[in-house]
Enzyme design. Sequence first.
Site, PDB file in Angstrom:
ATOM      1  N   GLN A 122       0.830  -1.206   0.000  1.00 62.33           N
ATOM      2  CA  GLN A 122       0.000   0.000   0.000  1.00 62.33           C
ATOM      3  C   GLN A 122       0.862   1.253   0.000  1.00 62.33           C
ATOM      4  OE1 GLN A 122      -3.403   0.922  -0.678  1.00 62.33           O
ATOM      5  NE2 GLN A 122      -2.874  -1.221  -0.869  1.00 62.33           N
ATOM      6  N   GLU A 135     -10.240   1.561   3.464  1.00 63.71           N
ATOM      7  CA  GLU A 135     -10.481   1.138   2.087  1.00 63.71           C
ATOM      8  C   GLU A 135     -10.238  -0.374   1.971  1.00 63.71           C
ATOM      9  OE1 GLU A 135      -7.529   2.551  -0.615  1.00 63.71           O
ATOM     10  OE2 GLU A 135      -8.722   2.127  -2.393  1.00 63.71           O
ATOM     11  N   HIS A 136      -9.035  -0.813   2.391  1.00 65.21           N
ATOM     12  CA  HIS A 136      -8.710  -2.243   2.416  1.00 65.21           C
ATOM     13  C   HIS A 136      -8.540  -2.690   3.860  1.00 65.21           C
ATOM     14  CE1 HIS A 136      -6.818  -0.721  -1.397  1.00 65.21           C
ATOM     15  NE2 HIS A 136      -7.405  -1.768  -1.894  1.00 65.21           N
ATOM     16  N   HIS A 192       2.298   3.071  -3.117  1.00 68.43           N
ATOM     17  CA  HIS A 192       1.425   3.759  -4.079  1.00 68.43           C
ATOM     18  C   HIS A 192       1.704   5.253  -4.149  1.00 68.43           C
ATOM     19  CE1 HIS A 192      -1.445   1.129  -5.964  1.00 68.43           C
ATOM     20  NE2 HIS A 192      -1.687   0.492  -4.842  1.00 68.43           N
ATOM     21  N   HIS A 210     -54.199  17.349  -6.595  1.00 66.57           N
ATOM     22  CA  HIS A 210     -53.835  15.948  -6.376  1.00 66.57           C
ATOM     23  C   HIS A 210     -55.074  15.135  -5.983  1.00 66.57           C
ATOM     24  CE1 HIS A 210     -49.737  17.396  -6.452  1.00 66.57           C
ATOM     25  NE2 HIS A 210     -49.240  16.204  -6.211  1.00 66.57           N
ATOM     26  N   ASP A 217      -6.341  -6.413  -5.895  1.00 63.16           N
ATOM     27  CA  ASP A 217      -6.003  -5.324  -6.823  1.00 63.16           C
ATOM     28  C   ASP A 217      -6.067  -5.775  -8.270  1.00 63.16           C
ATOM     29  OD1 ASP A 217      -5.518  -3.485  -4.890  1.00 63.16           O
ATOM     30  OD2 ASP A 217      -3.338  -3.733  -4.872  1.00 63.16           O
TER      31      ASP A 217
END
Lengths: 422, 422
Positions: free
Chosen positions: A251, A319-320, A254, A412, A353
């Site tokens: 991770q 996220e993960h 990145h 209505h 991934d």
Amino acid sequence: MKIIEAKGNISIKRSIDTGTEDQRKSVQEILRDVKSDGDDALRKFTEKFDGARLSELRVSSEEIEEAVKEIGPEMMSIIEEAAGNIADFHGKQRRNSWFDTDEKGTLLGQKITPLDSVGVYVPGGTAAYPSSVLMNVLPAKVAGVERIVMVTPPDEKGRIPAAVLAAARIAGVTEIWKAGGAQAIGALAYGTESIAPVDKIVGPGNIYVALAKREVFGDVAIDMIAGPSEIVILADETGIAGEIAADLLSQAEHDVNASAVLVTTSRKLAEEVSAAVDEALADLPRREIAEESVERFGAIYLAEDMEKAVELVNDLAPEHLEIMTGQPMETMAKIRHAGAIFLGRYSSEPVGDYFAGPNHVLPTNGTARFSSPLNVDDFTKKSSVISYSEKALRENCGKIAKLARLEGLEAHARAVEARFGK
Amino acid sequence: MKIIEAKGNISIKRSIDTGTEDQRKSVQEILRDVKSDGDDALRKFTEKFDGARLSELRVSSEEIEEAVKEIGPEMMSIIEEAAGNIADFHGKQRRNSWFDTDEKGTLLGQKITPLDSVGVYVPGGTAAYPSSVLMNVLPAKVAGVERIVMVTPPDEKGRIPAAVLAAARIAGVTEIWKAGGAQAIGALAYGTESIAPVDKIVGPGNIYVALAKREVFGDVAIDMIAGPSEIVILADETGIAGEIAADLLSQAEHDVNASAVLVTTSRKLAEEVSAAVDEALADLPRREIAEESVERFGAIYLAEDMEKAVELVNDLAPEHLEIMTGQPMETMAKIRHAGAIFLGRYSSEPVGDYFAGPNHVLPTNGTARFSSPLNVDDFTKKSSVISYSEKALRENCGKIAKLARLEGLEAHARAVEARFGK
């Protein structure tokens, strides 16, 4: 890697770049230009920002065939296998239209329809990832979207990376255009002479792309604005330090803003992972990026017990999430917020991934509290279907009219009463 | 009502109010103040904009009980029946977490979890609609959201309309706060001393509310920004002019910006409806509003044949679509874009506004091309679940590493290889 005794709430929320006033203005101007000048504006900005003078905006089938050759048959077949897995998993998300009836003859339901057209933004340069092409395109394809338009900025010579073109062909993109930045988003949202507008725009991009998506939101649909990537690993004493360290670094490499966090109940494991991270960092090609990310946003949190550890993970809404405990399934049952959950030591995050099938476009920065991985629902929409019988309306007409009049909406009330000559 | 021979594309897109620069600035300031000063800011703005000096921000259970008494048992039971229908229809949308396994021991799936908390904005004054409370709250309730927070601006005396409080009690709102405008949205997004922040904000509001939702989007989730209401009726020669006219006016009375359109293949029906609308307008309490709406955005389009008529409807992508043809089900099959579809003469649109069960929060202004009615999915989120066995990872490890290296992400490759001592 630093070890922190976890007490009370923790957060890995990083401030999201919302752009400067200048960037916002510049994006608004670009969008305005594209809206009024179409292809001419696209060419102008592509020359200005990407340094490419394009005669033809659209990627030709020859360019795609060349890319396929360049990638080679072995790599093509691996990308095809990954694409197959992704299509399979997303195929299981497909939903049917449904309806229900009752004995009065009433029919109620939902009609599910794919979007007509979708635009996929693919970043240029070093961030050109074929896996990202598969992950953004295939859910739309599986949903039944007929027109899938890819836009991506060319290099100075007007070329697109081969791996991106090859992945686009495998995924079934129907058009590819050489355009990037806010100008590409403008073209997708408003259309130009060459590019017909789309209904929804997905895919990651830099701050200009993100700001442009925010601006066109409402005219077209957009996906979530993604923040930097993050992983949280939840482990007890059964965790294996070397594997955990390797996953944390996958991770961290990145982005300097990426976040890699271990939450554990074991002091021994905490210390081992800390050492293993330092060791593994030493010979990593992207060492500088990973090191800065670990320094700034990395941490090992030591929790009193598994209950507290789970609480921390839910606070983080990562996220993960990798769960490396004796009973990962049992632990998972207590997780309320996470984009993707990886169970056990053989479910290393890169499996997701690239290959397993679930989407790698995931909610970041705590938005897993309320958002989902990119999925087939994102490329369909529902229409409610209501069919009332005479009997059902007759029975309920008076109640409906009363509700309408309670809200002061006389027309209505009269509309339902009109059916019975009132 | 004007009759137009439909040739080529038509559109009922109205420009959406995106606010002035001054309004945007004012909203940003209000949000900043609420973020820093919490309850004090809420009180300040409630006094400034609503003219109410509040000692207590929260609606008490006594106030709710009084409201229930004021509404009376008959009306309460009608609202309860409507709420029951809405809860039933939305209950059918609930989805289970699911997983799939293969013979290698791989498990892949989606875990579905309700959001923890949701904020519902309810407008004040004349736009205070109990039906809107039911439609925004019940899907969240059915989804399993535990904390549902309603905010609504008080009148000068600090009161909330009885019908709104009664509907909130029936729908199962867990907290009600006297706050409106951008300040209420700020409180929901950031929290104050009294009000804990929520994960998602839904519900209609004026331009300040809409701008504030746009600003906090990303920190929390929001629903679509709603435009003015619209109806399209698709009819052949079997349509009944008086009923169609009544349904058109039930939309037109909402708002001078509302749009009521008939698309028909029958010139005779077109002329009859045109006359019937003029006649029915005459004694409508909200005549001025309806008249201006019909004048500005109303039209009867005469199409050559049913195929062309259906094409027109798909171009319009209307919020509400009534199908009044000989075979409404058959016609529906050809509709790709519509928020809610009403079939046949007994499915007058107000049936869906109040009672049938499907949501009346619908995509407007052509956004039915890519958006759905408010539904249970809007209040849940998915987490991907990935569990790879040793066998599955061993088999695919080399391919995953190759894909990672193709993207230049060495640490990703090493993470999977670490499992096999590489």
